[in-house]
Design an enzyme around this catalytic site. Sequence first.
Site, short mmCIF file in Angstrom:
data_model
loop_
_atom_site.label_atom_id
_atom_site.label_comp_id
_atom_site.label_asym_id
_atom_site.label_seq_id
_atom_site.Cartn_x
_atom_site.Cartn_y
_atom_site.Cartn_z
N SER A 108 -26.31 43.22 32.05
CA SER A 108 -25.08 42.91 31.32
C SER A 108 -25.40 42.70 29.85
O SER A 108 -26.51 42.30 29.49
CB SER A 108 -24.43 41.64 31.90
N TYR B 153 -23.88 32.83 35.08
CA TYR B 153 -23.86 34.30 35.12
C TYR B 153 -24.82 34.89 34.11
O TYR B 153 -25.64 35.76 34.42
CB TYR B 153 -22.43 34.78 34.86
#
Length: 735
Positions: A612, A625
Site C-alpha cells: 500500500s 493497517y
Amino acid sequence: MTTPETNAAVDALVARSNRLGSDPRVTNFAGGNTSAKGAATDPVTGEDVELLWVKGSGGDLGTLRPQGLAVLRLDRMRAMADTYPGVDREDEMVAAFDYCLHGKGGAAPSIDTAMHGLVDAAHVDHLHPDAGIAVAAAADGEALTAEIFGDEVVWVPWRRPGFQLGLDIAAIKAENPQAIGCVLGGHGITAWGDTSEECEQRSLDIIRRAEEFIAARTAALAERGEHPFGPVRPGFEALPDDAPAGEADTSAPDTATGRAGDTARQTGSGPDRASAAAPASRPGRRARAAALAPVIRGLASTDAPQVGHFTDSDVVLDLLSREKLAALADLGTSCPDHFLRTKVKPLVVDLPADAPLDDVVARLHELHAEYRADYAAYYERGAAAARERGEEPPAMRGADPLIVLVPGVGMFSFGRNKQTARVAGEFYVNAINVMRGSEAISTYAPIDESEKFRIEYWALEEAKLRRMPAPKALATRVALVTGAASGIGKATARRLAAEGACVVIADLDAEKARAAAAELGGPDVAVGVAANVTSADDVAAAVDAAALAFGGVDLVVNNAGLSISKPLLETTEKDWDLQHDVMARGSFLVAREAARAMIAQGMGGDIVYIASKNSLFAGPNNVAYSAAKADQAHQVRLLAAELGEHGIRVNGINPDGVVRGSGIFAGGWGAKRAAVYGVPEEELGQFYAQRTLLKREVLPDHVAAAVFALVGPDLPLTTGLHVPVDSGVAAAFLR
C-alpha cells in the site's frame, strides 16, 4: 447454394458426432472422425454436385459444430486415386485435398479424409473405442476379429493413416458386401451405413460386441482367481485416500495435515534442479501427491515448462498395483491418438507405495535421467531409419515424460496447458483400458517402435504443431492469488488468466472463490479454494490445491487484506492483531509455503505483495493497517534477498484509493475513511483522485496491470522493487 436437404444432412452428421463423442468408451477427445455424403447445388454452375462433409483436422466429435466440418467435392477427391503416387509420397495427398474443397470457410481436411471419401457408403464413422483398440492391439487380433464378428467385420492390418489406408478400406468394403465395418490393426474401428442412423448403430454394435467378448473373457479369468494385469504386488496397493473419493477435488481440498519440518534439499540448475524435498511425512494419497507434484513437474519441465494434472481414479490405481505394470508400460500405447499425447511410454516409479518420500524423490531423479537417455536413443534410431529412406525428420521435441506413474499415489500427466495435460491423462486411461482388454483376450501387442516414431515425427504432425498459435505471455505458469474473490484480487486473477496462466483463487468465502473461478473458464483455467491466510494449514492446503490441479505453483500474489480505520487511542489489541495476522503473518505463511513448492520445482517463480501507499505515507487514524503494510513492504526486500538464488523474484505494489470493487472499502472501511476526510462515501474514490498528481481514480484493473508487468516477460531481472499505483502521491514516493 445449400438446400434444405443439405442442411438436414449436416445437422444429422453433427448430432451423430456429438452423441458418439460424448462417451469416452466410444472415442477419445479429438479422436476419430465422422462423415456424410450428399448433393448440393454448385453456386457457379447451378448444377448438382456430390459433396463430402467430414470432421476437420484437430476437431472433437463431442463438441463438433458445422463450421468444424471440411467440405469437399467427391468427384475431385476420388479423382486423386488416379494420380496417387504411392505410400512413399503419402504426405502430398493431404495438401492436394485443399484443391477439392467446396465453398467458403470450413475446417482443414484431416489425414483420414481419404477413408471417408473413397469408401462407397453415404455415412462413415472412424472411432477409437477402448474395446475396439483392445482387439486391434491384441497379438492375434485378426483371428479374434473373426471369432467375435464372423464376416460382418473385416480385419485390416496396421497401416499408417492416409490415402493408401482409404484405398484399402474402400477395397475391403467393395469385396465384402456383407460387412458393416472393419477393425484397423493397432488403431481402431471403421463402420459405414446407408443412413446416418444405420452407420451410428453399426458403430455402436461393433463396440458392444467387442465389450461383451472382453467382459466374458475377463469374468472367466476372475473365476480362476486371475486378473489381466496379474496379481497385486504386496506394498504397491493404493495408499488411503485423504480427500473425497474419485478425482482430486481441487475446488475444495481437505486440509493437508502432517506436514513435517521446514527443511529441504536445495540444488541449483541442471538435472537435479527439482530435488528439493517436500516434507518427509505425508500420510494420505492426496497429501503425498501434492508433495510430489512440484518435484515431478520440475523434472517434466526440463526441456520446456509444462502444466500438470493428477489422476487417482480406480482404473489407474489398479494398474499401478499389479505385477504386469512395468512390462505393459514399457510396451507403450498403440493407437496413434494415444501416443501423440502421452509419448510412446510413461515413466514408472518402481518403489512401493509407502516408500519414504525422500527415497521416492531421489528415485524420480534417477528414473528421469534414464527416461531421457532412453527417449533420445529411441529418437536416434527412428531418425537414422528415416534418413535411410531419404527423409530428414524434425528435430527431437523434448525427452521429458508426459505421463508419470507413482504406485499407491496415481498418475501425473503434463502438457502445454491444463487441457492438454488433462487430456493426456485421459488418453492414458484409455490406453490402460486397451491393455486390460487385450490381456484379457490375448496378449497386448501394440504397433512397433519404428511405426510409432514415423507418426510421432510425421511431417504432417510437425506442420500441425507449427500452425498452432503462439502461446500467451503467461502460458504454463500457475498462479495463486489470495483474497481473489473480489476487488484487486479478482481483477488480478482475471488478468493473469487472460495472459494464459492457470489460477488458484483463494478466498475466505469458498462459494465466491468457486464462482470467480467459474467466471474465468472453469477447472482448465481456474479453481477456487477456501483459505484463511492466518492458518498455516489453510495456506498449505491452498498450495496443495495448486499442485493437484495444475502441478505446482509459479506465481503468488499476496493480496488478502482488511483494514480497520481508528485513531491510536481507539485501536484495540484485537484490531492490531487481526490486521497483522491477515497481512503480515498471512503473507509470510503464503510466501513460505509457495517458496517451498517453487524450490522443489526448480523453475524459479514470482511472489508479489499487494502492499500500500500507506507502507510509506503517514496518514491519520490508521496505525494498525499502515504498520502491517510496512511489514509486508519489508518482507518484499527480505525475501528478494533470500530467494534470488532459486530464481524466485519478489516484488511489491503500492496502490492507493482503490475504492470501486474493493471488499475492504465495502466492508465499512470506506465509510470510516470518508468520515475522516469529510466527504460522502460514494465520492471517496474521486476524493482520493483529486489529491493525486494525475487526478485519476485508481481501479483494480490498474493494479492487476502492474502485477502482470512485474511477472510477465518484460522485467525478467527485476526483484525487490515496489511499484506505486496511486495516480501520483508525492508523499509516498520511494526514496
